[in-house]
Design a protein around this motif. Structure first.
Motif, PDB file in Angstrom:
ATOM      1  N   HIS A 147       0.813  -1.212   0.000  1.00  0.00           N
ATOM      2  CA  HIS A 147       0.000   0.000   0.000  1.00  0.00           C
ATOM      3  C   HIS A 147       0.851   1.268   0.000  1.00  0.00           C
ATOM      4  N   CYS A 148       1.749   1.410   0.993  1.00  0.00           N
ATOM      5  CA  CYS A 148       2.522   2.655   1.109  1.00  0.00           C
ATOM      6  C   CYS A 148       3.940   2.537   0.537  1.00  0.00           C
ATOM      7  N   LYS A 149       4.343   1.336   0.123  1.00  0.00           N
ATOM      8  CA  LYS A 149       5.637   1.077  -0.529  1.00  0.00           C
ATOM      9  C   LYS A 149       6.846   1.223   0.393  1.00  0.00           C
ATOM     10  N   GLN A 150       6.633   1.305   1.708  1.00  0.00           N
ATOM     11  CA  GLN A 150       7.766   1.325   2.642  1.00  0.00           C
ATOM     12  C   GLN A 150       8.235  -0.103   2.878  1.00  0.00           C
ATOM     13  N   PHE A 151       9.471  -0.248   3.343  1.00  0.00           N
ATOM     14  CA  PHE A 151      10.044  -1.561   3.585  1.00  0.00           C
ATOM     15  C   PHE A 151      10.047  -1.875   5.072  1.00  0.00           C
ATOM     16  N   VAL A 152       9.726  -3.115   5.406  1.00  0.00           N
ATOM     17  CA  VAL A 152       9.835  -3.640   6.761  1.00  0.00           C
ATOM     18  C   VAL A 152      10.996  -4.626   6.727  1.00  0.00           C
ATOM     19  N   VAL A 153      11.977  -4.437   7.595  1.00  0.00           N
ATOM     20  CA  VAL A 153      13.138  -5.323   7.644  1.00  0.00           C
ATOM     21  C   VAL A 153      13.102  -6.094   8.952  1.00  0.00           C
ATOM     22  N   ILE A 154      13.043  -7.408   8.852  1.00  0.00           N
ATOM     23  CA  ILE A 154      13.033  -8.282  10.020  1.00  0.00           C
ATOM     24  C   ILE A 154      14.399  -8.926  10.118  1.00  0.00           C
ATOM     25  N   LYS A 155      15.097  -8.658  11.206  1.00  0.00           N
ATOM     26  CA  LYS A 155      16.425  -9.236  11.429  1.00  0.00           C
ATOM     27  C   LYS A 155      16.264 -10.561  12.162  1.00  0.00           C
ATOM     28  N   ALA A 156      16.951 -11.576  11.687  1.00  0.00           N
ATOM     29  CA  ALA A 156      16.902 -12.898  12.314  1.00  0.00           C
ATOM     30  C   ALA A 156      18.211 -13.611  12.030  1.00  0.00           C
ATOM     31  N   GLN A 157      18.523 -14.575  12.853  1.00  0.00           N
ATOM     32  CA  GLN A 157      19.746 -15.346  12.655  1.00  0.00           C
ATOM     33  C   GLN A 157      19.390 -16.745  12.180  1.00  0.00           C
ATOM     34  N   LYS A 158      20.170 -17.236  11.251  1.00  0.00           N
ATOM     35  CA  LYS A 158      20.058 -18.609  10.763  1.00  0.00           C
ATOM     36  C   LYS A 158      18.647 -18.956  10.298  1.00  0.00           C
ATOM     37  N   ILE A 159      18.121 -18.186   9.364  1.00  0.00           N
ATOM     38  CA  ILE A 159      16.814 -18.482   8.797  1.00  0.00           C
ATOM     39  C   ILE A 159      16.968 -19.746   7.962  1.00  0.00           C
ATOM     40  N   GLU A 160      16.233 -20.799   8.304  1.00  0.00           N
ATOM     41  CA  GLU A 160      16.410 -22.081   7.644  1.00  0.00           C
ATOM     42  C   GLU A 160      15.270 -22.462   6.720  1.00  0.00           C
ATOM     43  N   ARG A 161      14.049 -22.005   7.007  1.00  0.00           N
ATOM     44  CA  ARG A 161      12.944 -22.393   6.149  1.00  0.00           C
ATOM     45  C   ARG A 161      11.811 -21.380   6.236  1.00  0.00           C
ATOM     46  N   ILE A 162      10.941 -21.450   5.246  1.00  0.00           N
ATOM     47  CA  ILE A 162       9.731 -20.638   5.183  1.00  0.00           C
ATOM     48  C   ILE A 162       8.554 -21.603   5.167  1.00  0.00           C
ATOM     49  N   ASP A 163       7.553 -21.385   6.014  1.00  0.00           N
ATOM     50  CA  ASP A 163       6.350 -22.207   6.027  1.00  0.00           C
ATOM     51  C   ASP A 163       5.232 -21.462   5.324  1.00  0.00           C
ATOM     52  N   TYR A 164       4.532 -22.134   4.423  1.00  0.00           N
ATOM     53  CA  TYR A 164       3.379 -21.572   3.736  1.00  0.00           C
ATOM     54  C   TYR A 164       2.132 -22.140   4.399  1.00  0.00           C
ATOM     55  N   ARG A 165       1.247 -21.263   4.879  1.00  0.00           N
ATOM     56  CA  ARG A 165       0.042 -21.698   5.570  1.00  0.00           C
ATOM     57  C   ARG A 165      -1.167 -20.961   5.018  1.00  0.00           C
ATOM     58  N   GLN A 166      -2.301 -21.623   5.034  1.00  0.00           N
ATOM     59  CA  GLN A 166      -3.525 -20.977   4.574  1.00  0.00           C
ATOM     60  C   GLN A 166      -4.160 -20.132   5.665  1.00  0.00           C
ATOM     61  N   THR A 167      -3.947 -20.503   6.924  1.00  0.00           N
ATOM     62  CA  THR A 167      -4.452 -19.693   8.036  1.00  0.00           C
ATOM     63  C   THR A 167      -3.326 -19.454   9.015  1.00  0.00           C
ATOM     64  N   ILE A 168      -3.433 -18.398   9.784  1.00  0.00           N
ATOM     65  CA  ILE A 168      -2.369 -18.006  10.696  1.00  0.00           C
ATOM     66  C   ILE A 168      -2.273 -18.931  11.922  1.00  0.00           C
ATOM     67  N   ASN A 169      -3.356 -19.615  12.273  1.00  0.00           N
ATOM     68  CA  ASN A 169      -3.397 -20.404  13.505  1.00  0.00           C
ATOM     69  C   ASN A 169      -3.007 -21.863  13.332  1.00  0.00           C
TER      70      ASN A 169
END
Length: 65
Positions: free
Chosen positions: A40-62
């Protein structure tokens, strides 16, 4: 594992795009940061983390993973 897909991240490139299962780019992985651009506003959100190993794809947040 219904409704959950796990993607192991490749470290062969220092920067890579993280795409939704539909193919749309949702964020970028850069070393130990996840960069998300607000659609929407085109600003960037930067999340700092260590040793990111995987991304999970989920249909619902819970969903348990």
């Amino acid at each position: 594992m219904p409704n959950l897909v796990k993607k192991e991240l490749s470290r062969s490139y220092p920067e890579s795009y993280i795409r939704c299962l539909c193919g749309k780019i949702v964020s970028q992985l850069s070393n130990d940061s996840i960069i998300i651009k607000c659609r929407h506003c085109k600003q960037f959100v930067v999340i700092k983390a260590q040793k990111i190993e995987r991304i999970d794809y989920r249909q619902t947040i819970n969903e348990e993973g």
